[in-house]
Design an enzyme around this catalytic site. Structure first.
Site, PDB file in Angstrom:
ATOM      1  N   GLY A  10       1.033  -1.224  -0.100  1.00 27.56           N
ATOM      2  CA  GLY A  10      -0.241  -0.117   0.066  1.00 27.56           C
ATOM      3  C   GLY A  10       0.706   1.451  -0.202  1.00 27.56           C
ATOM      4  CB  ALA A  11       4.553   1.617  -0.833  1.00 23.08           C
ATOM      5  CG  ASN A  60      -5.741  -7.482  -4.004  1.00 22.90           C
ATOM      6  OD1 ASN A  60      -5.300  -7.541  -2.977  1.00 22.90           O
ATOM      7  ND2 ASN A  60      -7.138  -8.475  -4.708  1.00 22.90           N
ATOM      8  CG  ASN A  87       0.908   1.015   4.491  1.00 17.54           C
ATOM      9  OD1 ASN A  87       0.373   2.191   6.016  1.00 17.54           O
ATOM     10  ND2 ASN A  87       0.664   1.835   4.308  1.00 17.54           N
ATOM     11  CB  SER A 139      -7.065   0.885  12.962  1.00 14.19           C
ATOM     12  OG  SER A 139      -7.529   1.753  13.315  1.00 14.19           O
ATOM     13  CE1 TYR A 152      -9.820  -0.221   8.322  1.00 14.48           C
ATOM     14  CE2 TYR A 152      -9.930   0.581  10.523  1.00 14.48           C
ATOM     15  CZ  TYR A 152      -8.949   0.702   9.844  1.00 14.48           C
ATOM     16  OH  TYR A 152      -7.632   1.757   9.705  1.00 14.48           O
ATOM     17  CE  LYS A 156      -5.935  -1.762   9.960  1.00 15.00           C
ATOM     18  NZ  LYS A 156      -5.113  -1.626   8.456  1.00 15.00           N
TER      19      LYS A 156
HETATM   20  N1  LIG Z   1      -4.739   7.158   8.393  1.00 11.72           N
HETATM   21  C1  LIG Z   1      -5.480   7.142   8.844  1.00 11.72           C
HETATM   22  O1  LIG Z   1      -6.337   8.067   9.765  1.00 11.72           O
HETATM   23  C2  LIG Z   1      -5.433   5.351   9.239  1.00 11.72           C
HETATM   24  C3  LIG Z   1      -5.789   5.724  10.907  1.00 11.72           C
HETATM   25  C4  LIG Z   1      -5.442   4.225  11.638  1.00 11.72           C
HETATM   26  C5  LIG Z   1      -4.782   2.836  10.524  1.00 11.72           C
HETATM   27  N2  LIG Z   1      -4.793   2.973   8.981  1.00 11.72           N
HETATM   28  C6  LIG Z   1      -4.037   2.172   8.663  1.00 11.72           C
HETATM   29  O2  LIG Z   1      -2.670   2.359   8.298  1.00 11.72           O
HETATM   30  C7  LIG Z   1      -3.040   1.445   6.173  1.00 11.72           C
HETATM   31  C8  LIG Z   1      -2.483   2.771   5.650  1.00 11.72           C
HETATM   32  O3  LIG Z   1      -3.639   3.682   5.269  1.00 11.72           O
HETATM   33  P1  LIG Z   1      -3.590   5.174   4.250  1.00 11.72           P
HETATM   34  O4  LIG Z   1      -4.356   6.653   5.669  1.00 11.72           O
HETATM   35  O5  LIG Z   1      -2.285   5.377   4.326  1.00 11.72           O
HETATM   36  O6  LIG Z   1      -4.447   4.485   3.441  1.00 11.72           O
HETATM   37  P2  LIG Z   1      -4.590   5.215   1.776  1.00 11.72           P
HETATM   38  O7  LIG Z   1      -5.894   4.840   1.420  1.00 11.72           O
HETATM   39  O8  LIG Z   1      -4.753   6.635   2.072  1.00 11.72           O
HETATM   40  O9  LIG Z   1      -3.387   3.976   1.039  1.00 11.72           O
HETATM   41  C9  LIG Z   1      -3.697   2.454   1.202  1.00 11.72           C
HETATM   42  C10 LIG Z   1      -3.172   2.199  -0.040  1.00 11.72           C
HETATM   43  O10 LIG Z   1      -2.790   1.021  -0.055  1.00 11.72           O
HETATM   44  C11 LIG Z   1      -3.897   0.293  -1.531  1.00 11.72           C
HETATM   45  N3  LIG Z   1      -4.313  -0.874  -1.720  1.00 11.72           N
HETATM   46  C12 LIG Z   1      -5.655  -1.205  -1.336  1.00 11.72           C
HETATM   47  N4  LIG Z   1      -6.144  -2.210  -0.942  1.00 11.72           N
HETATM   48  C13 LIG Z   1      -4.611  -2.896  -1.256  1.00 11.72           C
HETATM   49  C14 LIG Z   1      -4.907  -4.202  -1.961  1.00 11.72           C
HETATM   50  N5  LIG Z   1      -5.448  -5.577  -1.712  1.00 11.72           N
HETATM   51  N6  LIG Z   1      -3.327  -4.475  -2.199  1.00 11.72           N
HETATM   52  C15 LIG Z   1      -2.695  -3.769  -2.665  1.00 11.72           C
HETATM   53  N7  LIG Z   1      -2.593  -2.575  -2.264  1.00 11.72           N
HETATM   54  C16 LIG Z   1      -3.742  -2.213  -1.812  1.00 11.72           C
HETATM   55  C17 LIG Z   1      -4.238   1.597  -2.451  1.00 11.72           C
HETATM   56  O11 LIG Z   1      -4.540   1.242  -3.195  1.00 11.72           O
HETATM   57  C18 LIG Z   1      -3.476   2.868  -0.880  1.00 11.72           C
HETATM   58  O12 LIG Z   1      -2.643   2.926  -2.011  1.00 11.72           O
HETATM   59  C19 LIG Z   1      -4.242   1.484   6.600  1.00 11.72           C
HETATM   60  O13 LIG Z   1      -4.103  -0.600   6.427  1.00 11.72           O
HETATM   61  C20 LIG Z   1      -4.981   1.850   7.047  1.00 11.72           C
HETATM   62  O14 LIG Z   1      -5.728   0.780   7.597  1.00 11.72           O
HETATM   63  C21 LIG Z   1      -5.131   4.582   8.738  1.00 11.72           C
END
Ligand SMILES: NC(=O)c1ccc[n+]([C@@H]2O[C@H](COP(=O)([O-])OP(=O)(O)OC[C@H]3O[C@@H](n4cnc5c(N)ncnc54)[C@H](O)[C@@H]3O)[C@@H](O)[C@H]2O)c1
Length: 250
Positions: A10-11, A60, A87, A139, A152, A156
């Site tokens: 998810g980078a 994926n 991530n 999370s 969700y 987590k």
């Molecule tokens: N942003 C927040 O407030 C927050 C809070 C708690 C936890 N998180 C966790 O942190 C992580 C990153 O969050 P973010 O806010 O940067 O999310 P984001 O949605 O901005 O980015 C997530 C990335 O993961 C990729 N992705 C999604 N499903 C995928 C799959 N099946 N295979 C490959 N890639 C995939 C997406 O294309 C995207 O580029 C997540 O796991 C999220 O649950 C985020």
């Protein structure tokens, strides 16, 4: 010491992008994996332009047949992959009584099974090198609970349990496994979508002020903690939940 290679899932954007840049600055070669190849390529190009090493990968995480060739390409480019940051994830907001089997299954499929698949694919490299670092981005909703997010937060919470089980099973082989459960982290696609929900915009300022550190979390906050957790210095830390949340859980 062997060359350090990390896979960050998810980078392409948000937290995963920040983690990729931060780890690359420490001299780690990065596999920038995402569903979105063009955006992952942009991140890899940025890392290379800054003097680092990176390879964009498309998969994926819940599709074992797609993960394996991506990991193989990373190994062939840079060598064994002994650092993994799980991530990638999805979110969703549904009243519990309206939640469908499909919504539940999709959440668990990506957030939990995807983490299982990627971790199982990479762990043999870590075992072979008697050294490894795994960081699972969970999370704070798993700690506090979150209305409309039962699927969700359950996924987590299971990532936290997976973290602890792998820490116990692989610690004797020199592999640490820890989890960072972020609270709200701004400037990501996920948080921007969340704040479009009804009633959320008004909650933003009270949320900022509610914790002892009165500012919003940024992707770089998570990346800084992650950089330490994958370093040599953190070798006596495993199975831990490292809160990077400004001191606030709800
Ligand atoms: N942003 C927040 O407030 C927050 C809070 C708690 C936890 N998180 C966790 O942190 C992580 C990153 O969050 P973010 O806010 O940067 O999310 P984001 O949605 O901005 O980015 C997530 C990335 O993961 C990729 N992705 C999604 N499903 C995928 C799959 N099946 N295979 C490959 N890639 C995939 C997406 O294309 C995207 O580029 C997540 O796991 C999220 O649950 C985020």
């Amino acid at each position: 010491m062997f060359r350090k290679v990390a896979l960050v899932t998810g980078a392409a954007v948000g937290i995963g992008r920040a983690i990729s840049h931060r780890l690359a600055r420490d001299g780690i070669a990065i596999g920038v994996l995402d569903l979105k190849l063009a955006e992952a390529q942009t991140v890899a190009d940025e890392i290379i332009a800054a003097g680092g090493e990176a390879l964009a990968l498309q998969a994926n995480i819940a599709d074992r047949a797609a993960v394996l060739p991506a990991v193989t390409a990373l190994r062939e480019a840079f060598g064994p992959v002994t650092i993994l940051v799980n991530n990638a994830g999805i979110t969703g907001f549904v009243p519990f009584l309206d939640m469908t089997d499909t919504q539940w299954d999709q959440m668990l499929e990506i957030n939990l099974k995807g983490t299982f698949i990627v971790t199982q694919t990479l762990l043999p490299d870590m075992v072979a090198n008697a050294w490894g670092r795994i960081v699972n981005i969970s999370s704070s909703s798993a700690q506090s609970g979150a209305a409309l997010m039962a699927h969700y937060s359950s996924s987590k919470g299971a990532m936290i349990a997976l973290t602890k089980s792998l820490a116990v099973e692989f610690g004797p082989q020199g592999i640490t496994v820890n989890t960072i459960p972020p609270r709200f982290v701004m400037n990501t696609a996920m948080s921007e979508e969340s704040f479009k929900l009804p009633g959320m915009a008004e909650r933003r300022e009270p949320m900022r002020l509610a914790g002892p550190i009165q500012r919003e979390g940024q992707p770089e906050d998570i990346a800084g903690a992650c950089a330490w957790l994958v370093s040599e210095e953190s070798g006596y830390v495993t199975g831990q939940i490292i809160g990077v949340n400004g001191g606030r859980y709800i």
